[in-house]
Scaffold this motif. Structure first.
Motif, short mmCIF file in Angstrom:
data_model
loop_
_atom_site.label_atom_id
_atom_site.label_comp_id
_atom_site.label_asym_id
_atom_site.label_seq_id
_atom_site.Cartn_x
_atom_site.Cartn_y
_atom_site.Cartn_z
N ALA A 1 0.85 -1.19 0.00
CA ALA A 1 0.00 0.00 0.00
C ALA A 1 0.89 1.25 0.00
O ALA A 1 1.88 1.30 0.73
N VAL A 2 0.52 2.21 -0.82
CA VAL A 2 1.31 3.45 -0.92
C VAL A 2 0.39 4.65 -0.77
O VAL A 2 -0.65 4.74 -1.42
N ASN A 3 0.78 5.55 0.11
CA ASN A 3 0.05 6.81 0.26
C ASN A 3 0.99 7.96 -0.06
O ASN A 3 2.15 7.97 0.36
N LEU A 4 0.46 8.92 -0.83
CA LEU A 4 1.23 10.12 -1.15
C LEU A 4 0.75 11.25 -0.24
O LEU A 4 -0.37 11.74 -0.38
N TYR B 1 3.60 -1.30 3.63
CA TYR B 1 3.16 0.01 3.13
C TYR B 1 4.33 0.98 3.08
O TYR B 1 5.39 0.75 3.67
N ARG B 2 4.09 2.06 2.34
CA ARG B 2 5.07 3.14 2.26
C ARG B 2 4.34 4.47 2.17
O ARG B 2 3.39 4.60 1.39
N ILE B 3 4.77 5.42 2.97
CA ILE B 3 4.23 6.78 2.92
C ILE B 3 5.24 7.66 2.19
O ILE B 3 6.40 7.74 2.59
N VAL B 4 4.81 8.28 1.11
CA VAL B 4 5.69 9.13 0.30
C VAL B 4 5.32 10.58 0.56
O VAL B 4 4.17 10.99 0.38
N GLU B 5 6.30 11.37 0.97
CA GLU B 5 6.05 12.78 1.29
C GLU B 5 6.56 13.67 0.14
O GLU B 5 7.75 13.70 -0.14
N GLU B 6 5.62 14.33 -0.51
CA GLU B 6 5.95 15.26 -1.60
C GLU B 6 5.02 16.46 -1.51
O GLU B 6 3.79 16.30 -1.50
N ASP B 7 5.57 17.65 -1.46
CA ASP B 7 4.75 18.86 -1.29
C ASP B 7 4.18 19.32 -2.63
O ASP B 7 4.56 20.37 -3.17
N LEU C 1 0.76 15.47 -11.29
CA LEU C 1 1.89 15.42 -10.36
C LEU C 1 1.88 14.11 -9.57
O LEU C 1 2.91 13.46 -9.41
N ARG C 2 0.71 13.71 -9.11
CA ARG C 2 0.58 12.47 -8.35
C ARG C 2 1.00 11.28 -9.19
O ARG C 2 1.71 10.39 -8.72
N ARG C 3 0.51 11.25 -10.43
CA ARG C 3 0.79 10.10 -11.29
C ARG C 3 2.29 9.94 -11.53
O ARG C 3 2.83 8.83 -11.48
N TYR D 1 4.47 6.64 -10.38
CA TYR D 1 5.25 5.85 -11.33
C TYR D 1 6.68 5.65 -10.81
O TYR D 1 7.24 4.56 -10.88
N ARG D 2 7.24 6.72 -10.27
CA ARG D 2 8.60 6.64 -9.74
C ARG D 2 8.67 5.67 -8.56
O ARG D 2 9.57 4.83 -8.46
N VAL D 3 7.69 5.78 -7.67
CA VAL D 3 7.66 4.91 -6.49
C VAL D 3 7.45 3.45 -6.89
O VAL D 3 8.02 2.54 -6.29
N ALA D 4 6.63 3.23 -7.92
CA ALA D 4 6.41 1.85 -8.40
C ALA D 4 7.73 1.23 -8.84
O ALA D 4 8.00 0.05 -8.58
N ASP D 5 8.57 2.01 -9.51
CA ASP D 5 9.89 1.52 -9.91
C ASP D 5 10.74 1.19 -8.69
O ASP D 5 11.40 0.15 -8.63
N GLU D 6 10.71 2.08 -7.71
CA GLU D 6 11.51 1.88 -6.51
C GLU D 6 11.09 0.63 -5.74
O GLU D 6 11.93 -0.06 -5.14
N LEU D 7 9.79 0.34 -5.75
CA LEU D 7 9.26 -0.80 -5.00
C LEU D 7 9.25 -2.09 -5.81
O LEU D 7 8.92 -3.15 -5.28
N GLY D 8 9.56 -1.99 -7.08
CA GLY D 8 9.50 -3.18 -7.93
C GLY D 8 8.08 -3.65 -8.19
O GLY D 8 7.85 -4.84 -8.42
N ALA D 9 7.14 -2.71 -8.19
CA ALA D 9 5.74 -3.06 -8.42
C ALA D 9 5.50 -3.36 -9.90
O ALA D 9 5.99 -2.64 -10.77
N THR D 10 4.74 -4.41 -10.16
CA THR D 10 4.42 -4.77 -11.55
C THR D 10 3.06 -4.23 -11.98
O THR D 10 2.77 -4.15 -13.17
N LYS D 11 2.22 -3.88 -11.02
CA LYS D 11 0.91 -3.30 -11.32
C LYS D 11 0.65 -2.14 -10.36
O LYS D 11 1.03 -2.20 -9.18
N ILE D 12 0.00 -1.10 -10.86
CA ILE D 12 -0.39 0.05 -10.04
C ILE D 12 -1.91 0.08 -9.99
O ILE D 12 -2.57 0.27 -11.02
#
Length: 312
Positions: A80-83, A106-112, A134-136, A140-151
């Motif tokens: 689970a990922v929350n921005l 899960y991962r919480i991503v902080e971006e202003d 901006l969210r998308r 996409y970047r976080v999906a790469d970092e996590l090795g996610a195959t589906k978003i």
């Protein structure tokens, strides 16, 4: 007051409420399962990044996917990922506490992004377009970092229909949200497991589950959004003409390119009479008959209208 009678009545009410909730849960699980199967959304070994906003839709999506993960015949993982977009007053503790209680990764991503949107978009203008772009990009970047195959995104049936009408009314396109698509750069697969789910069912499910809903202070207070106006129109049709919304969504899966006017979809220029029969050919000059859907058939398996999960 007869305490015994009151207790018995309460027990019966509780039993009925539980029955209705179980039926609603089954309905949603079937809808999500059907969408996953129809569009091959999740495959063995997938790592599904579930985008969690803190709203009813994404909470429901995560909850249903976790249930399916336990019972599905294939193995897949969920993260689970929350921005955290740094909106003023955003309760940063809510989602981490909730996700930790589930035991889900899960991962919480902080971006202003909030400051960017407020700086770039003039006061009174719709912020949704820039905010979503901006969210998308971040997701996409976080999906790469996590090795996610589906978003996985939490858009439901009404979201898809609203997008269809918004594109028709304001963009001059027949375009909606597909249940599954590949990103422009070809690196990510986006899925919408709630594509077959009705918003009213998601609302009832979220209320019953008592998810800790977090409102969006950035766009939720904007009045007269085009999407809200179109959403109200669809909701009104759903109340006054039962089955119409179902038929509209069914139309998205029953496209006849030869009966539209897009020369990129069908070669009208070179269409010739060649004596070969065609299923999508003209039949009696398109003298189709139309009627309102059969209400009895439409309501036969609905969890709310039949089982009494609540009225609109």
């Amino acid at each position: 007051m007869n305490t015994t009678t009151d207790h018995a009545a309460l027990s019966e009410a509780d039993k009925k409420a539980q029955f209705n909730f179980n039926k609603l849960t089954k309905w949603l699980r079937h809808a999500v399962g059907d969408a996953i199967n129809d569009f091959n959304m999740i495959e063995p070994g997938d790592r599904v990044m579930v985008c969690l906003s803190g709203g009813k839709d994404s909470y429901t999506m995560l909850d249903i996917l976790l249930g399916l993960q336990r019972s599905a015949p294939i193995d897949f993982s969920i993260v689970a990922v929350n921005l955290d977009q740094k909106q003023p007053g955003f309760p940063e503790h809510v989602l981490p506490e909730y996700l930790a209680s589930l035991g889900v990764e899960y991962r919480i991503v902080e971006e202003d992004t909030y400051s960017i949107v407020k700086r770039v978009v003039p006061e009174g203008k719709t912020t949704c377009g820039l905010c979503s772009r901006l969210r998308r990009g971040i997701l996409y970047r976080v999906a790469d970092e996590l090795g996610a195959t589906k978003i996985a995104l939490g858009h439901h049936r009404e979201d898809i229909l609203e997008t269809l009408f918004l594109n028709m009314f304001y963009g001059g396109k027949l375009k909606a949200m597909p249940p599954k698509l590949v990103s422009d750069d070809g690196r990510h697969v986006v899925i919408r497991p709630l594509a077959y789910c009705r918003e009213k069912d998601i609302v009832r499910y979220a209320e019953a589950k008592q998810f800790p809903i977090i409102p969006c202070n950035l766009c939720g207070s904007q009045p007269n959004l085009q999407r809200q106006v179109v959403g109200d129109m669809i909701a009104d049709w759903d109340k006054r003409f039962p089955g119409r919304v179902e038929n509209m969504f069914r139309a998205l899966r029953n496209v006849v390119p030869t009966h539209l006017a897009d020369t990129n979809l069908f070669d009208f220029v070179n269409a010739r009479a060649d004596g070969v029969e065609r299923e999508d050919g003209d039949k009696a000059f398109d003298r189709d008959s139309f009627s309102e859907p059969n209400r009895i058939n439409i309501l036969a398996n609905r969890p709310d209208d039949v089982a009494g999960c609540g009225a609109d």
